[in-house]
Enzyme design. Structure first.
Site, PDB file in Angstrom:
ATOM      1  N   LYS A  96       1.010  -0.923  -0.025  1.00  0.00           N
ATOM      2  CA  LYS A  96       0.146  -0.146   0.124  1.00  0.00           C
ATOM      3  C   LYS A  96       0.960   1.171  -0.033  1.00  0.00           C
ATOM      4  O   LYS A  96       1.920   1.015   0.468  1.00  0.00           O
ATOM      5  CB  LYS A  96      -0.588   0.247   1.354  1.00  0.00           C
ATOM      6  CG  LYS A  96      -1.812   0.904   1.516  1.00  0.00           C
ATOM      7  CD  LYS A  96      -2.526   0.811   2.962  1.00  0.00           C
ATOM      8  CE  LYS A  96      -4.309   2.191   2.364  1.00  0.00           C
ATOM      9  NZ  LYS A  96      -4.250   1.928   3.753  1.00  0.00           N
ATOM     10  N   SER A 171      -9.195   1.229   2.901  1.00  0.00           N
ATOM     11  CA  SER A 171      -8.392   2.355   1.620  1.00  0.00           C
ATOM     12  C   SER A 171      -7.610   1.487   1.260  1.00  0.00           C
ATOM     13  O   SER A 171      -6.760   2.133   0.351  1.00  0.00           O
ATOM     14  CB  SER A 171      -8.340   3.467   2.800  1.00  0.00           C
ATOM     15  OG  SER A 171      -7.078   2.531   3.933  1.00  0.00           O
ATOM     16  N   SER A 195      -9.636  -0.455   6.590  1.00  0.00           N
ATOM     17  CA  SER A 195      -9.495  -0.738   5.807  1.00  0.00           C
ATOM     18  C   SER A 195      -8.232  -1.570   4.941  1.00  0.00           C
ATOM     19  O   SER A 195      -7.781  -1.420   3.681  1.00  0.00           O
ATOM     20  CB  SER A 195      -8.284   0.842   5.236  1.00  0.00           C
ATOM     21  OG  SER A 195      -9.101   1.779   4.900  1.00  0.00           O
TER      22      SER A 195
HETATM   23  N1  LIG Z   1      -7.808   4.070   7.145  1.00  0.00           N
HETATM   24  C1  LIG Z   1      -9.429   3.082   7.857  1.00  0.00           C
HETATM   25  O1  LIG Z   1      -9.322   1.831   8.626  1.00  0.00           O
HETATM   26  C2  LIG Z   1     -10.201   4.263   7.241  1.00  0.00           C
HETATM   27  C3  LIG Z   1     -11.471   4.264   7.006  1.00  0.00           C
HETATM   28  C4  LIG Z   1     -12.170   4.380   6.179  1.00  0.00           C
HETATM   29  C5  LIG Z   1     -12.783   6.012   6.601  1.00  0.00           C
HETATM   30  C6  LIG Z   1     -11.838   6.181   7.993  1.00  0.00           C
HETATM   31  C7  LIG Z   1     -10.247   5.544   8.006  1.00  0.00           C
END
Ligand SMILES: NC(=O)c1ccccc1
Length: 504
Positions: A96, A171, A195
């Site tokens: 990532k 994400s 994410s």
């Molecule tokens: N990085 C995450 O897991 C994330 C996902 C959705 C909203 C905010 C953070």
């Protein structure tokens, strides 16, 4: 970089910021009293930093041409060959793009980081290379990782591996895609609200968010220490367990790691689920955005665990549905104070700090209008709260998160694993470029209700593909006791071996 003594007008401005009223005499006196400390700063400025050595040679790599990147999953292809033998010999790995790979540009999904080149490798990068892996590139992620969709990154939307025009989840969007397409054996994701697990759910891959404090986050761009996790995303359970074996354990830098229980996760494979007790969390099927067909598919899958010899039972954990709310002050104020106004790190922890990232990332302030709509929303909310209330809600939510942990731990007295849909829905259509902000934000945040609670309780949680609905994968989440990743792998492997999820 040198620090000079503040000019009288700089000092007057700082005094005003601190609520102090100074006479001209005070200004002159405080300037004089600062002289010694400014010299200390300049002594620090002249000393060499203390960073880990970069062990394996590499080149900066290249941005792949659009025809080699149909799903827009790759940010960069760059090859780093690891040791000639080890547990990961012959395995290719994608990272990532919030993970530092020295010498290779990193953006974390944000054009404000365009041009930044990390100067050391994340601990997990060195561990994988030492274990014989070959790193093959960096994958697109959501803008500063702040979305569970795949449309907020500065470099365009990432497409679902099963259906173009659909979300890959996020994400760690690109990591899910390249694993699902078989372009790599393994990928690394990050998880603060889901994410790793959300793209695994949408893409049909295995994604483990390990127990907080099992895998070092060192050298990965932080959002907020209390929710930051990194972990493996793979096409098989065996690869997932194998990769976690390589990633896990104290590195001497990460302050959240205290005597973690590290195990040979691959030894859990093949033991079956006979005698295992699985609790189906009722509230996990009651998210406001729940899709009936997804719930149905996950319930059917739960029955397959029963057929394999586990006992299954429904368990009610009412507080589960408040998990997202309890996450909100921690996530929002954490990302505002640490990632944005703390230049990625903030203060107060004995971490390995990337000063090069801190220096570069500061520049977002000159280009704030180019941030994603989700980043703007979270950051404005966090700033509003901080201006008016200070960090007291962060503190209260963190205290309450212990009660949430206890609510799950109570269920873990009766059950070895908890089960629910990873995301309440399967992949949705990517928003059109001219979509409203409301739609853009909904497609980014509507899926985190079941995943985010475990980023603040810190239990290990894994998404596994359990079926297909309308040509798109459905993700099932297994949650385990702290540091009991082995139990999750044991069950996930039995489930995987029992039948092809793509045919369910
Ligand atoms: N990085 C995450 O897991 C994330 C996902 C959705 C909203 C905010 C953070």
């Amino acid at each position: 970089m040198t620090v000079s003594l503040p000019t009288p007008s700089q000092l007057r401005a700082v005094a005003e910021q601190c609520g102090l009223s100074l006479t001209e005499e005070d200004v002159a006196s405080f300037r004089g009293l600062m002289q010694g400390s400014i010299e200390a700063y300049n002594l620090v400025a002249q000393m060499p930093d203390e960073l880990p050595e970069v062990k394996y040679p590499r080149t900066p790599g290249t941005r792949p041409a659009p025809e080699e990147n149909k799903h827009n999953a790759w940010y960069r292809k760059a090859t780093v060959k690891g040791a000639s033998s080890g547990k990961l010999k012959g395995k290719t790995v994608a990272l990532k793009d919030n993970i530092m790979l020295a010498g290779v540009p990193m953006t974390n999904g944000s054009s404000t980081l365009e041009g930044y080149i990390p100067d050391f490798d994340a601990t997990i990068v060195t561990r994988m290379l030492d274990a014989g892996a070959e790193i093959v590139g960096k994958t697109h992620c959501e803008h500063f990782c702040l979305s569970g969709g795949s449309h907020t990154g500065s470099y365009g939307p990432v497409h679902n591996p099963h259906k173009m025009g659909y979300s890959a989840g996020g994400s760690s969007s690109g990591s899910g895609v390249v694993v699902a397409l078989g372009e790599v054996d393994m990928a690394i994701g990050g998880d603060q609200g889901g994410s790793i697990r959300m793209p695994s759910s949408f893409c049909g891959t295995y994604g483990m968010k390990p127990t907080w404090g099992l895998v070092p986050y060192t050298g990965i761009m932080p959002i907020e220490i209390y929710v930051d996790h990194t972990g493996p995303m793979t096409a098989t359970v065996e690869d997932n367990a194998l990769l976690l074996e390589v990633l896990a354990g104290d590195d001497g830098y990460d302050p959240r790691i205290k005597a973690p229980k590290v195990e040979d996760y691959t030894k859990a494979l093949g033991a079956g689920v006979k005698g295992m007790k699985i609790g189906i969390v009722k509230e996990g099927f009651e998210q406001p955005t729940a899709e009936a067909a997804v719930n149905e598919s996950v319930r059917e899958a739960a029955k397959r665990f029963k057929d394999l010899g586990a006992s299954i039972d429904t368990v009610s954990i009412p507080m589960h549905l408040a998990g997202g709310a309890i996450w909100t002050p921690i996530g929002t104020e954490g990302l505002t104070q640490t990632m944005m106004f703390g230049d990625g790190y903030g203060l107060s922890r004995g971490d390995l700090y990337s000063t090069s990232l801190m220096d570069f990332h500061r520049g977002w302030r000159r280009q704030a209008d180019s941030l994603s709509e989700t980043t703007k929303l979270f950051m404005m909310l966090g700033t509003y709260i901080n201006n008016n209330f200070g960090p007291r809600f962060y503190g209260k939510a963190l205290n309450i998160s212990r009660r949430l942990t206890a609510a799950y731990d109570k269920a873990f007295k009766d059950y070895d694993l908890l089960l629910m849909p990873t995301t309440p829905m399967k992949a949705t259509k990517l928003p059109e470029p001219n979509a409203s902000r409301e739609e853009y934000v909904a497609r980014a945040l509507e899926m985190i209700g079941n995943t985010a609670p475990f980023d603040i309780t810190h239990h290990p949680a894994m998404s596994l593909p359990c079926g297909m609905v309308d040509g798109l994968p459905v993700g099932l989440m297994l949650v385990g006791r702290m540091f009991e990743e082995k139990t999750i792998y044991r069950a996930a492997h039995a489930f995987e071996q029992a039948g092809d999820w793509k045919k369910m």
